[in-house]
Scaffold this active site. Sequence first.
Site, PDB file in Angstrom:
ATOM      1  N   ARG A  50       0.986  -1.286   0.018  1.00  0.00           N
ATOM      2  CA  ARG A  50       0.009   0.056   0.037  1.00  0.00           C
ATOM      3  C   ARG A  50       0.929   1.307  -0.130  1.00  0.00           C
ATOM      4  O   ARG A  50       0.603   1.977  -0.718  1.00  0.00           O
ATOM      5  CB  ARG A  50      -0.961  -0.025   1.217  1.00  0.00           C
ATOM      6  CG  ARG A  50      -1.906  -1.120   1.094  1.00  0.00           C
ATOM      7  CD  ARG A  50      -2.305  -1.699   2.305  1.00  0.00           C
ATOM      8  NE  ARG A  50      -3.625  -2.496   2.123  1.00  0.00           N
ATOM      9  CZ  ARG A  50      -3.678  -3.726   2.048  1.00  0.00           C
ATOM     10  NH1 ARG A  50      -2.496  -4.340   1.701  1.00  0.00           N
ATOM     11  NH2 ARG A  50      -4.687  -4.504   1.957  1.00  0.00           N
ATOM     12  N   ARG A  99      -6.905 -17.877  -8.820  1.00  0.00           N
ATOM     13  CA  ARG A  99      -7.695 -16.984  -7.795  1.00  0.00           C
ATOM     14  C   ARG A  99      -9.127 -16.338  -8.323  1.00  0.00           C
ATOM     15  O   ARG A  99      -8.844 -15.790  -9.557  1.00  0.00           O
ATOM     16  CB  ARG A  99      -6.521 -16.086  -6.981  1.00  0.00           C
ATOM     17  CG  ARG A  99      -5.448 -16.929  -6.737  1.00  0.00           C
ATOM     18  CD  ARG A  99      -5.520 -17.627  -5.442  1.00  0.00           C
ATOM     19  NE  ARG A  99      -5.760 -16.608  -4.316  1.00  0.00           N
ATOM     20  CZ  ARG A  99      -4.794 -15.908  -3.667  1.00  0.00           C
ATOM     21  NH1 ARG A  99      -3.676 -16.222  -3.893  1.00  0.00           N
ATOM     22  NH2 ARG A  99      -5.143 -15.051  -2.655  1.00  0.00           N
ATOM     23  N   ASP A 153      -4.842 -15.188   7.647  1.00  0.00           N
ATOM     24  CA  ASP A 153      -3.517 -15.691   7.433  1.00  0.00           C
ATOM     25  C   ASP A 153      -2.902 -16.639   8.390  1.00  0.00           C
ATOM     26  O   ASP A 153      -1.862 -17.579   8.177  1.00  0.00           O
ATOM     27  CB  ASP A 153      -2.506 -14.721   7.086  1.00  0.00           C
ATOM     28  CG  ASP A 153      -2.809 -14.080   5.776  1.00  0.00           C
ATOM     29  OD1 ASP A 153      -3.376 -14.671   4.836  1.00  0.00           O
ATOM     30  OD2 ASP A 153      -2.589 -12.821   5.825  1.00  0.00           O
ATOM     31  N   LYS A 160      -7.261 -19.187  -1.159  1.00  0.00           N
ATOM     32  CA  LYS A 160      -5.736 -18.412  -1.117  1.00  0.00           C
ATOM     33  C   LYS A 160      -5.001 -18.980  -2.134  1.00  0.00           C
ATOM     34  O   LYS A 160      -5.545 -19.851  -3.150  1.00  0.00           O
ATOM     35  CB  LYS A 160      -5.523 -18.701   0.315  1.00  0.00           C
ATOM     36  CG  LYS A 160      -6.124 -17.911   1.314  1.00  0.00           C
ATOM     37  CD  LYS A 160      -6.079 -16.596   1.175  1.00  0.00           C
ATOM     38  CE  LYS A 160      -6.915 -15.794   2.166  1.00  0.00           C
ATOM     39  NZ  LYS A 160      -6.762 -14.261   1.897  1.00  0.00           N
ATOM     40  N   ARG A 217       2.402 -20.317   3.698  1.00  0.00           N
ATOM     41  CA  ARG A 217       1.829 -20.427   5.047  1.00  0.00           C
ATOM     42  C   ARG A 217       1.517 -21.783   5.316  1.00  0.00           C
ATOM     43  O   ARG A 217       1.481 -22.181   6.572  1.00  0.00           O
ATOM     44  CB  ARG A 217       0.594 -19.436   4.966  1.00  0.00           C
ATOM     45  CG  ARG A 217       0.677 -17.948   4.805  1.00  0.00           C
ATOM     46  CD  ARG A 217      -0.562 -16.938   5.242  1.00  0.00           C
ATOM     47  NE  ARG A 217      -0.317 -15.659   4.592  1.00  0.00           N
ATOM     48  CZ  ARG A 217       0.521 -14.875   5.098  1.00  0.00           C
ATOM     49  NH1 ARG A 217       1.044 -15.023   6.265  1.00  0.00           N
ATOM     50  NH2 ARG A 217       0.616 -13.333   4.714  1.00  0.00           N
TER      51      ARG A 217
END
Length: 738
Positions: free
Chosen positions: A328, A424, A617, A644, A692
Amino acid sequence: MTVGPTKPRVLIVGLGMIGASFAKALSLSQSATVIGLDAQPGVAEKARAMGIVDEAVTFSELKVSFDVVILAVPVLAMGSVLAQLKPWLTGDTVISDVGSVKGAVVEATLEALGELPSGFVPGHPIAGAERSGLAAAKSDLFDHHLLILTPLPTSSPTAVQLLTRLWQSVGADVVTMSVARHDEVLAATSHLPHLLAFSLVDTLARESENREIFRYAAGGFRDFTRIAASDPTMWHDVFLANREATLNILRRFQADLDVLADAIENREGDTLKSVFGRAKSARDYFTEILSSRQRHGDDIRKNLIAAPVRSGLTGQVEVPGDRSISHRAVILAALAEGQSQLRGFGSGSDNRTTLEALRKLGVCIEADDAGGLLVTGVGRLGLKAADSPLYMGNSATSMRLLAGVLSAQSFSSELIGDASLSQRPMERIQQPLQQMGARVDLSARKTAPVVMHPVTALEPLDYRLPMASAQVKTTLLLAGLCSGVSMRLQEAGPSRNHTELLLKRLGCPVHTDSGVVTLGPTSQWSGFNCDIPGDFSLAAVHLAAASLVPDSHLTVTGVGVNPSRLGLLAVLARMGARIRLMHHRDLGGEPVADIQVDYAPLVATDSEADVSGLTIDEFPLLFVLATQAQGVSRFSGIRELRFKETDRLKTMVEGLTTLGADIELKGGAVIIRGQNERPLDGGIVDCGGDHRVALAYVVAAQTALRPVIIRNSGRVLSAYPDFAEHALALGYSVTVED
C-alpha cells in the site's frame, strides 16, 4: 469433443523440434494418444520408432480419427495444411497451433476453412531451443514455461478447457490473452530482438574489413547476437506475418535510440543514467521472472525437512517488513507528487512484484544507501501505459490493488500471473469496479488475466462487501482516490485497516465508523516518509512454535501490532498462551511493539466468526496448535481459506490427518480433537506451494515424533527470505532439500 476421462487422440502436424517435443511430452504424460504427421517422407514413421508418437500417418493415408489437431508448421504454411486436413475435420475437432504470430494464423484458418470453427483456439508456447529437427525433441521443453492461448469470440470454452489440460499435462503454465495483444507482446519481446541481432551482425560483417572486429568480440557480443544464427526463412515468414506490430515497436525503439544519441552528443549524463537505471532494474526483474519460471518446479518442489527439537526455542529475532503495508505504501508513494522515502520495505517476492509493476508504469523507484526506497511519484493520473502485460507472479495483492489504480487511468492494462494466481477469484473486484463504470475483463472462469480498459470517468460507489477482505476494500479505495470520486463501503466483517491509516496520514478524507468506510472526493497528495514495521503474519510463526515447544522463551522485535491484525493473539489468549507485548511505540501511524512468548500448555477453543477477518492468514497455525491443545476446538466462518494460494482448508485437513491429528472438515467448520500429551507423528505432507501452510507444518514438526518432510515448499524462501537463518538462530530443526 473429448474432455472427460477418456484419453483424446491428438494429431500433431509437423515434427520439428517444437512439434516433436510436444508429442514426446504428451506421450510420456499418458494424457493423450499421439499421432504424428510430417510433410517430409519417413519422419513420422521414424518418430514412431523412437517412441515420440504412438501412431504415424501421412497426408495420403490419413485414415485415423483424431479429436485434436496441433499445427506445428511454419506460420505461412498453416493455411495450406488446414486445407489438406479439411476433409477430416468435424464440428467437434479442436484445432490449435504453436506459431509465434496469431493474427496470420487466424486469417489463414478463415481462408482455408471458410469459417472460424468453435474448436479453433490459437496457441503459442514460449519455449524453444537452438537445435532443430526430430532428434532435438525434449520432453521437458515446456516444463514451467508459459503457453499462451488466444481464444476467439467463436472459441468454445470446452475446446479451451481441453487444450489447457493437454498443455498443463506437459508442464506448461497456461495463460490467455487476445490475438492482437499476443502479437504486440511477441513483436516486442521476441521479434524485435531477433531483428536487432540480424541487423547488428549484418552491419559489422557487411564490409570485409569489418570482419576483423569479430576477433575482438567478447562473450556479451556472442550472447546478444546468438539469435542471429536462427533460421532466416522462418524469420522471414514471422516478420511478414507480424508486419504491423513489428513496425510499431521498431519505430518506438528507433525513437528511443535517437534520444540516447542526442544525450551522448550533448553530454546529458542524467538522461543516460536515468535510461540505464530503468533498464537495469527492468532487466534484473526480468531475470528474476525468467529464473522463477524456469526454476518454478525446482523452487516450489523444494522440500523443507523439519524435525522435532531437543530443547526450547530461545533468542530474539526481527522479521521482515510488513507485506500488506509495503504494497500500500509504495502504491500511494507512486501516486503522490514528489519524492517519498520508505524504510523497512518488505523483502518478499510479492512486494518486489508490485515494485516492478510500478516501474513498468513509469514510476522511478530507487534503493537508498540505508536499504530503503526512494520513490518519485507521478501523481494519481500520471502513470504511463506499460508496453506489455504486467506480470504479477503469485501475488493476488499486487493484482487486485493495481487493478483498482489502473481502472481510473487513461490507457488499457493487462495483469497476468502464474498458474496459481490464474486460479484465484477476481470477480470480487470486477463487480464493484464495474458498478463504478470501470471496464474490466476476466477469463471465462472469472480469473486472471485482468484487462482494464480506459473510461471517461468513474462514478461514486455505495457498496456492501460480500466478504471481509482488506484487498477488495483497498482496491475500491484506490479506484476512488485515482478517479477523485466518493465512496461508501460497508464491510462484511473486520479486516485490516492499513490503507485507511495511510490515507489519514496523507490528509485524504477517509473515515471509519461501525464497519463503514467512507472516502470523500480526493485531490492530489504530496510525497511522504514511511517506516514499515515487522510483519505480524511472519512473527506469528515464531509465536506459535514457542507456544508449542516446552522450555521456549523468545522475543520478536519491532512487530506491527495493528488491532486489525491481532485476531490470532485473541484466540491464543483463550487457549492459555503466554504472550506479552512490550515497548509499545508508534511507527508512521502504525502501532508497534516487541512480542515476548513463553511456552504454556494450551486448551481448546472455539473461534468466533467475527475474528476470521483478523486472523485469516494464521488459521493454519491455529489448526496445528489445536492438535496439541486439551479438548475439542472448532473453527468456523473460514470459507475464505478455500480461495488462497491453495485450498487451505482441504490442504491442512489432509496434511494434519497424515501426521496423525484427529481433525475433520464438517459443514464448513474445522473440528480438531486435541491430543494433549500425545504428539503428532512425522511423515510426508504437501503444502501445494503455499508458504503459510508450509510454515504451519514446520511448527507441527517441532514436537512431532519423527521428522516431517514438507513437499513443494520452496515459496517459503521467497515470502520469508531469512527464514532458514532465523530458524537456525532460534533453535528450530529445519533444512532445505532440493
